[in-house]
Design a protein around this motif. Structure first.
Motif, short mmCIF file in Angstrom:
data_model
loop_
_atom_site.label_atom_id
_atom_site.label_comp_id
_atom_site.label_asym_id
_atom_site.label_seq_id
_atom_site.Cartn_x
_atom_site.Cartn_y
_atom_site.Cartn_z
N ALA A 56 -11.19 9.69 32.23
CA ALA A 56 -12.14 10.48 31.44
C ALA A 56 -11.77 10.36 29.97
N PRO A 57 -11.93 9.15 29.41
CA PRO A 57 -11.56 8.96 28.01
C PRO A 57 -12.45 9.83 27.12
N GLY A 58 -11.88 10.38 26.09
CA GLY A 58 -12.67 11.23 25.21
C GLY A 58 -12.53 12.71 25.56
N VAL A 59 -11.95 13.00 26.71
CA VAL A 59 -11.70 14.41 27.05
C VAL A 59 -10.24 14.72 26.74
N GLY A 60 -10.00 15.77 25.99
CA GLY A 60 -8.65 16.12 25.55
C GLY A 60 -7.77 16.59 26.70
N ARG A 61 -6.46 16.44 26.50
CA ARG A 61 -5.49 16.83 27.51
C ARG A 61 -5.61 18.31 27.90
N ALA A 62 -5.79 19.15 26.88
CA ALA A 62 -5.86 20.59 27.14
C ALA A 62 -7.07 20.92 28.01
N THR A 63 -8.19 20.26 27.74
CA THR A 63 -9.41 20.48 28.53
C THR A 63 -9.20 20.03 29.96
N VAL A 64 -8.54 18.87 30.13
CA VAL A 64 -8.27 18.38 31.49
C VAL A 64 -7.41 19.39 32.23
N PHE A 65 -6.33 19.87 31.59
CA PHE A 65 -5.45 20.84 32.24
C PHE A 65 -6.19 22.12 32.59
N ARG A 66 -7.00 22.62 31.65
CA ARG A 66 -7.73 23.86 31.92
C ARG A 66 -8.71 23.68 33.07
N THR A 67 -9.39 22.53 33.08
CA THR A 67 -10.37 22.27 34.14
C THR A 67 -9.67 22.15 35.49
N MET A 68 -8.52 21.46 35.50
CA MET A 68 -7.78 21.31 36.76
C MET A 68 -7.34 22.68 37.29
N LYS A 69 -6.90 23.54 36.38
CA LYS A 69 -6.47 24.89 36.77
C LYS A 69 -7.64 25.66 37.37
N LEU A 70 -8.77 25.58 36.71
CA LEU A 70 -9.97 26.27 37.20
C LEU A 70 -10.36 25.76 38.58
N LEU A 71 -10.31 24.44 38.77
CA LEU A 71 -10.69 23.85 40.05
C LEU A 71 -9.71 24.25 41.16
N GLN A 72 -8.44 24.44 40.79
CA GLN A 72 -7.49 24.93 41.78
C GLN A 72 -7.82 26.36 42.17
N ASP A 73 -8.14 27.18 41.16
CA ASP A 73 -8.47 28.58 41.44
C ASP A 73 -9.70 28.68 42.33
N LEU A 74 -10.61 27.71 42.21
CA LEU A 74 -11.84 27.73 43.00
C LEU A 74 -11.66 26.99 44.33
N ASN A 75 -10.43 26.56 44.62
CA ASN A 75 -10.14 25.83 45.87
C ASN A 75 -10.96 24.54 46.00
N VAL A 76 -11.05 23.82 44.91
CA VAL A 76 -11.74 22.54 44.94
C VAL A 76 -10.71 21.41 44.85
N VAL A 77 -9.59 21.73 44.23
CA VAL A 77 -8.52 20.76 44.04
C VAL A 77 -7.23 21.38 44.56
N CYS A 78 -6.42 20.59 45.26
CA CYS A 78 -5.13 21.10 45.70
C CYS A 78 -4.03 20.25 45.07
N ARG A 79 -2.83 20.78 45.07
CA ARG A 79 -1.69 20.07 44.50
C ARG A 79 -0.81 19.52 45.61
N VAL A 80 -0.27 18.34 45.37
CA VAL A 80 0.65 17.73 46.33
C VAL A 80 1.95 17.44 45.60
N LEU A 81 3.04 17.94 46.14
CA LEU A 81 4.34 17.64 45.55
C LEU A 81 4.88 16.38 46.21
N MET A 82 4.91 15.29 45.44
CA MET A 82 5.40 14.03 45.99
C MET A 82 6.91 14.11 46.12
N GLU A 83 7.47 13.21 46.91
CA GLU A 83 8.89 13.31 47.18
C GLU A 83 9.74 13.07 45.94
N ASP A 84 9.21 12.30 44.97
CA ASP A 84 9.96 12.05 43.73
C ASP A 84 9.86 13.22 42.76
#
Ligand SMILES: [Zn+2]
Ligand SMILES: [Zn+2]
Ligand SMILES: [Zn+2]
Length: 144
Positions: free
Chosen positions: A45-73
């Motif tokens: 998503a070139p042209g979208v700022g880092r802060a916006t990406v982080f905020r959107t990802m947080k919102l999507l997690q809160d809405l149960n649209v995106v989940c987090r996976v902790l990789m082994e590394d």
């Protein structure tokens, strides 16, 4: 209906405006691999700022649209998921991630609540191992 349309619908139902940059993030998520990092989203998503990406990802997690996976590394990946509470099976060899939802930790949670007097709000469980394809590959590569 595409994943992006479904997510837009879910956001709007909860009263969130879907701005142009939010939509770009959603389209990036839909075109990303099965699991991805915030940096991957930034590239897609070139042209979208880092802060916006982080905020959107947080919102999507809160809405149960995106989940987090902790990789082994130790790195944190994200994954599109609208299935509610679930956990991940992570292959240490190829990085494949599968979901499972039949987690049964309620007796442990009850026990913890009694012993520690905590109000338990959630838990996180990832299971690491080697997937069936990787095990077959290993058998082929190693002569008996
Ligand atoms: Zn997940
Ligand atoms: Zn594997
Ligand atoms: Zn669980």
């Amino acid at each position: 209906m595409s994943d992006v349309d479904l997510i837009v619908q879910r956001l709007e139902l909860r009263g969130h405006r879907v701005t142009g940059s939010r939509r770009s993030v959603l389209e990036a998520l839909a075109s990303a691999a099965a699991h991805f990092t915030v940096d991957d989203v930034l590239h897609l998503a070139p042209g979208v700022g880092r802060a916006t990406v982080f905020r959107t990802m947080k919102l999507l997690q809160d809405l149960n649209v995106v989940c987090r996976v902790l990789m082994e590394d130790g790195s944190l990946h994200y994954r599109l998921s609208m299935r509610g509470h679930h956990h991940h099976l992570v292959c240490r060899s190829c990085g494949r991630v599968e979901d499972f939802s039949n987690c049964d930790v309620s007796s442990l949670v009850d026990q913890l609540r009694q012993v520690t007097e905590y109000e338990i709000e959630g838990h996180w469980l990832e299971v690491y191992g080697k997937c069936a394809s990787c095990r077959i590959l290993e058998q082929v590569e190693v002569p008996a």
